[in-house]
Design a protein around this motif. Structure first.
Motif, PDB file in Angstrom:
ATOM      1  N   LEU A 128       0.979  -1.102  -0.175  1.00 38.78           N
ATOM      2  CA  LEU A 128      -0.129   0.098   0.046  1.00 38.78           C
ATOM      3  C   LEU A 128       0.895   1.144   0.051  1.00 38.78           C
ATOM      4  O   LEU A 128       0.617   2.106  -0.601  1.00 38.78           O
ATOM      5  CB  LEU A 128      -0.889  -0.135   1.133  1.00 38.78           C
ATOM      6  CG  LEU A 128      -1.890   1.183   1.250  1.00 38.78           C
ATOM      7  CD1 LEU A 128      -2.690   1.321   0.182  1.00 38.78           C
ATOM      8  CD2 LEU A 128      -2.564   1.078   2.569  1.00 38.78           C
ATOM      9  N   ALA A 129       1.898   1.220   0.899  1.00 38.51           N
ATOM     10  CA  ALA A 129       2.760   2.313   0.810  1.00 38.51           C
ATOM     11  C   ALA A 129       3.446   2.329  -0.417  1.00 38.51           C
ATOM     12  O   ALA A 129       3.712   3.660  -0.860  1.00 38.51           O
ATOM     13  CB  ALA A 129       3.896   2.255   1.922  1.00 38.51           C
ATOM     14  N   GLU A 131       2.259   1.971  -3.443  1.00 40.64           N
ATOM     15  CA  GLU A 131       1.516   2.444  -4.674  1.00 40.64           C
ATOM     16  C   GLU A 131       1.184   3.966  -4.290  1.00 40.64           C
ATOM     17  O   GLU A 131       1.030   4.794  -5.246  1.00 40.64           O
ATOM     18  CB  GLU A 131       0.099   1.808  -4.152  1.00 40.64           C
ATOM     19  CG  GLU A 131      -0.019   0.537  -4.974  1.00 40.64           C
ATOM     20  CD  GLU A 131       0.357   0.424  -6.399  1.00 40.64           C
ATOM     21  OE1 GLU A 131      -0.148   1.463  -6.974  1.00 40.64           O
ATOM     22  OE2 GLU A 131       1.007  -0.657  -6.899  1.00 40.64           O
ATOM     23  N   ARG A 132       1.276   4.385  -2.924  1.00 41.02           N
ATOM     24  CA  ARG A 132       1.307   5.852  -2.510  1.00 41.02           C
ATOM     25  C   ARG A 132       2.558   6.472  -2.715  1.00 41.02           C
ATOM     26  O   ARG A 132       2.600   7.668  -3.194  1.00 41.02           O
ATOM     27  CB  ARG A 132       0.930   5.870  -1.067  1.00 41.02           C
ATOM     28  CG  ARG A 132      -0.430   5.370  -0.872  1.00 41.02           C
ATOM     29  CD  ARG A 132      -0.786   5.853   0.564  1.00 41.02           C
ATOM     30  NE  ARG A 132      -2.163   5.249   0.840  1.00 41.02           N
ATOM     31  CZ  ARG A 132      -2.768   5.162   1.868  1.00 41.02           C
ATOM     32  NH1 ARG A 132      -2.416   5.525   3.070  1.00 41.02           N
ATOM     33  NH2 ARG A 132      -4.100   4.842   1.964  1.00 41.02           N
ATOM     34  N   LEU A 133       3.709   5.851  -2.662  1.00 39.35           N
ATOM     35  CA  LEU A 133       5.174   6.478  -3.109  1.00 39.35           C
ATOM     36  C   LEU A 133       5.126   6.661  -4.596  1.00 39.35           C
ATOM     37  O   LEU A 133       6.061   7.705  -4.890  1.00 39.35           O
ATOM     38  CB  LEU A 133       6.059   5.413  -2.500  1.00 39.35           C
ATOM     39  CG  LEU A 133       6.512   5.334  -1.156  1.00 39.35           C
ATOM     40  CD1 LEU A 133       7.412   4.449  -0.769  1.00 39.35           C
ATOM     41  CD2 LEU A 133       6.815   6.625  -0.422  1.00 39.35           C
ATOM     42  N   LYS A 134       4.426   6.116  -5.408  1.00 35.66           N
ATOM     43  CA  LYS A 134       4.465   6.541  -6.871  1.00 35.66           C
ATOM     44  C   LYS A 134       4.152   8.025  -7.169  1.00 35.66           C
ATOM     45  O   LYS A 134       4.539   8.496  -8.151  1.00 35.66           O
ATOM     46  CB  LYS A 134       3.756   5.620  -7.532  1.00 35.66           C
ATOM     47  CG  LYS A 134       4.253   4.020  -7.588  1.00 35.66           C
ATOM     48  CD  LYS A 134       3.222   3.222  -8.474  1.00 35.66           C
ATOM     49  CE  LYS A 134       3.680   1.764  -8.365  1.00 35.66           C
ATOM     50  NZ  LYS A 134       2.924   0.855  -8.942  1.00 35.66           N
ATOM     51  N   GLY A 135       3.421   8.629  -6.125  1.00 37.37           N
ATOM     52  CA  GLY A 135       2.856   9.896  -6.504  1.00 37.37           C
ATOM     53  C   GLY A 135       3.845  10.880  -5.813  1.00 37.37           C
ATOM     54  O   GLY A 135       3.286  12.144  -6.150  1.00 37.37           O
ATOM     55  N   THR A 180       8.864  -3.104  -5.084  1.00 39.40           N
ATOM     56  CA  THR A 180       8.380  -1.498  -4.826  1.00 39.40           C
ATOM     57  C   THR A 180       9.676  -0.787  -5.535  1.00 39.40           C
ATOM     58  O   THR A 180       9.517   0.277  -5.998  1.00 39.40           O
ATOM     59  CB  THR A 180       8.358  -1.286  -3.349  1.00 39.40           C
ATOM     60  OG1 THR A 180       7.319  -2.304  -2.661  1.00 39.40           O
ATOM     61  CG2 THR A 180       8.187   0.091  -3.070  1.00 39.40           C
TER      62      THR A 180
END
Length: 555
Positions: A128-129, A131-135, A180
């Motif tokens: 989950l982290a 996926e959010r780090l891609k932003g 990741t």
């Protein structure tokens, strides 16, 4: 000023709270009665625990405290104890019943069967982290993954539970870390490259550790560190308390590190970890040859990984953009940087991109050279030493100009003259030496700089893979000492090395990204015909083709 005691966030708050409830805790009669601040555990026969629970609720209420029933948990050690759950639930509505697979105390699994569930939960949080780090910016995301969201998230679990007994679950978690990294940096890693990436930065890795490499050192260091404290807390007939799984962990560590001995200071995790990390990088170097061996030798040097320790800040100039980060990581690990293509000089650029680092026509050489000198000059200015770049007229015999000159004496009444250069570690003229000795190309270039000038000059010679010459290291240490004397902070030398390392990586990326072919392709969907720069020469479309394209698009 506080008038009613310790406020929220006050360091004295936990101490004050613990002292206020100590008398209440001392009244409890359960054989198991352990507390950590406001987190208590009571265990014993159901009747004893129920009696103590009623006393606890009553006495805490007199102090103005209430138990949060929704956070309370019930674990039955047998089938008979399970029948008491309704009576406990009537006292604490919302009480949760735990099984051996979910029983955790202060965040650590009590039973061995709870470890896989704990790893699975943390793996889902990691994905989950990710996926959010891609932003966010890739460089910032990599640092957050390295320092916070990967293995650091499970460090407490590794230090308190026998995680190494579950290799399949460890493999799933490590696979999530690898996925990741590849997603953030936009690279693809082979097994050997992933093994290198998981090493500490000081041993040539990215510092994003694998659980399979850290689980044993973490547990052994923790066990040896708390052995005396546990013995004082839990005395048993005067005998020394034996922490479970320590002997098994030590045996597993000795089996995986043949010929190794127990570290002199077993309380330090790094002492256990370095043995495995050094053996891993040595094995990678021993099995490599040519370019790969030169790369592994270079990245094992301390200065080569300084950019990985730099704070990714645009204000400080240490933030690498996405492409620069991708190239820097790929060059460090030996991953593919680009598709093979023809260089503007006529040579072939391989997937590793090494040709661009030594090509005379690459666009990144001169900006990197200027950035190195600018960084050195700004550091000298901060140390109170004014300087000038490319001073003319130093020598009337050869007319050559070094990169910089201090305007005040640097040492023994003489001014400092320096000349910076960055040479490719993988150039064909250097690979025979760099594959044997790390930093050989930088030392060779430093010797050439000394021979170039008729006067004394300090050659600041570095390599594209990150190695520094001995003169460059000596100069940086001297400059760092002067910065500390000027009050720039105890880590001013480290920050200077980091900025210079970032400059080298940014120059590498500029050199590789600028080597793409400059031919522009023009395509028009008209009668199935295609026009390219080869049709019209010079990359420009002739008027006839433009008029045909205009008629085609208008119709």
């Amino acid at each position: 000023m506080s008038q009613v005691g310790a406020q929220q966030g006050d360091p004295l708050g936990p101490l004050t709270f613990s002292l206020s409830i100590q008398k209440v805790i001392a009244e409890l009669k359960s054989p198991l009665n352990i507390w950590y601040l406001d987190d208590g555990t009571i265990g014993g026969k159901p009747e004893e625990v129920k009696r103590d629970l009623l006393i606890l609720l009553s006495r805490l209420k007199d102090l103005g405290l209430e138990v949060n029933a929704s956070k309370c948990e019930f674990f039955a050690c047998g089938s008979e104890s399970s029948s008491f759950l309704p009576s406990f639930s009537s006292i604490l509505p919302g009480l949760k019943e735990l099984s051996s697979n979910s029983f955790n105390l202060l965040g650590a699994p009590i039973f061995q069967s709870a470890v896989p569930e704990a790893l699975l939960t943390r793996k889902e949080l990691l994905l989950l982290a990710g996926e959010r780090l891609k932003g966010i910016d890739p460089h910032v995301a990599l640092v957050l993954l390295q320092k916070c969201f990967a293995t650091p998230k499970v460090t407490y679990l590794l230090r308190t539970a026998p995680v190494w007994l579950f290799p399949d679950d460890i493999g799933c978690f490590d696979a999530a870390i690898k996925l990741t990294i590849e997603s953030i940096v936009n690279i693809s890693m082979t097994e050997n490259q992933w093994t290198q990436a998981a090493l500490p930065v000081r041993h040539g890795g990215l510092g994003v550790r694998r659980v399979q490499d850290v689980c044993l050192p973490a547990f052994l260091a923790s066990a040896h560190g708390v052995m005396d404290l546990v013995a004082n807390i839990l005395p048993k007939n005067g005998d020394r308390v034996c922490i479970p799984y320590v002997a098994d962990a030590l045996e597993a560590w000795l089996c995986s590190n043949q010929g190794a001995t127990v570290p002199e200071n077993p309380k330090i995790q790094r002492a256990w970890d370095d043995t495995r990390s050094k053996a891993t990088i040595d094995n990678l170097i021993a099995s490599a040859a040519g370019v790969d061996r030169a790369r592994l030798l270079a990245v094992s040097q301390p200065e080569s990984g300084a950019w990985l320790h730099a704070l990714p800040s645009p204000q400080l100039g240490t933030l690498l953009d996405g492409n620069s980060l991708r190239v820097a990581v790929a060059l460090r690990l030996g991953c593919d940087v680009c598709q093979p293509h023809l260089c503007i000089c006529g040579s072939m650029v391989g997937a590793d991109g090494h040709h661009a680092l030594s090509c005379r026509r690459c666009a990144g050489r001169h900006p990197r050279h200027h950035a190195l000198n600018d960084t050195i000059q700004r550091a000298l200015r901060s140390a109170g030493v004014p300087s000038v770049l490319e001073p003319p007229g130093l020598s009337r015999t050869d007319g050559k100009r070094p990169d910089g000159l201090t305007l005040v004496p640097w040492e023994r009444g003489r001014c400092l003259v320096w000349d910076a250069t960055c040479v490719s570690t993988f150039a064909a003229s250097h690979i025979s030496r760099t594959s044997r000795v790390a930093g050989a190309a930088a030392e060779t270039q430093a010797d050439l700089k000394r021979q170039k000038y008729a006067y004394i000059v300090v050659p600041f010679s570095v390599e594209t893979a990150g190695c520094w010459s001995a003169d460059a290291k000596r100069f940086t240490r001297d400059l760092g000492r002067r910065l500390r004397q000027k009050g720039e902070g105890p880590r001013s030398e480290s920050f200077l090395v980091q900025r210079l390392s970032v400059v080298i990586q940014r120059g590498n990326a500029a050199s590789i990204m600028a080597k793409a072919p400059r031919t522009t392709m023009y395509v028009a969907a008209w009668r199935g015909r295609e026009w390219s720069s080869s049709d019209c020469g010079g990359g420009r479309m002739c008027r006839a083709h433009l008029s045909d394209l205009a008629r085609a698009t208008s119709s």
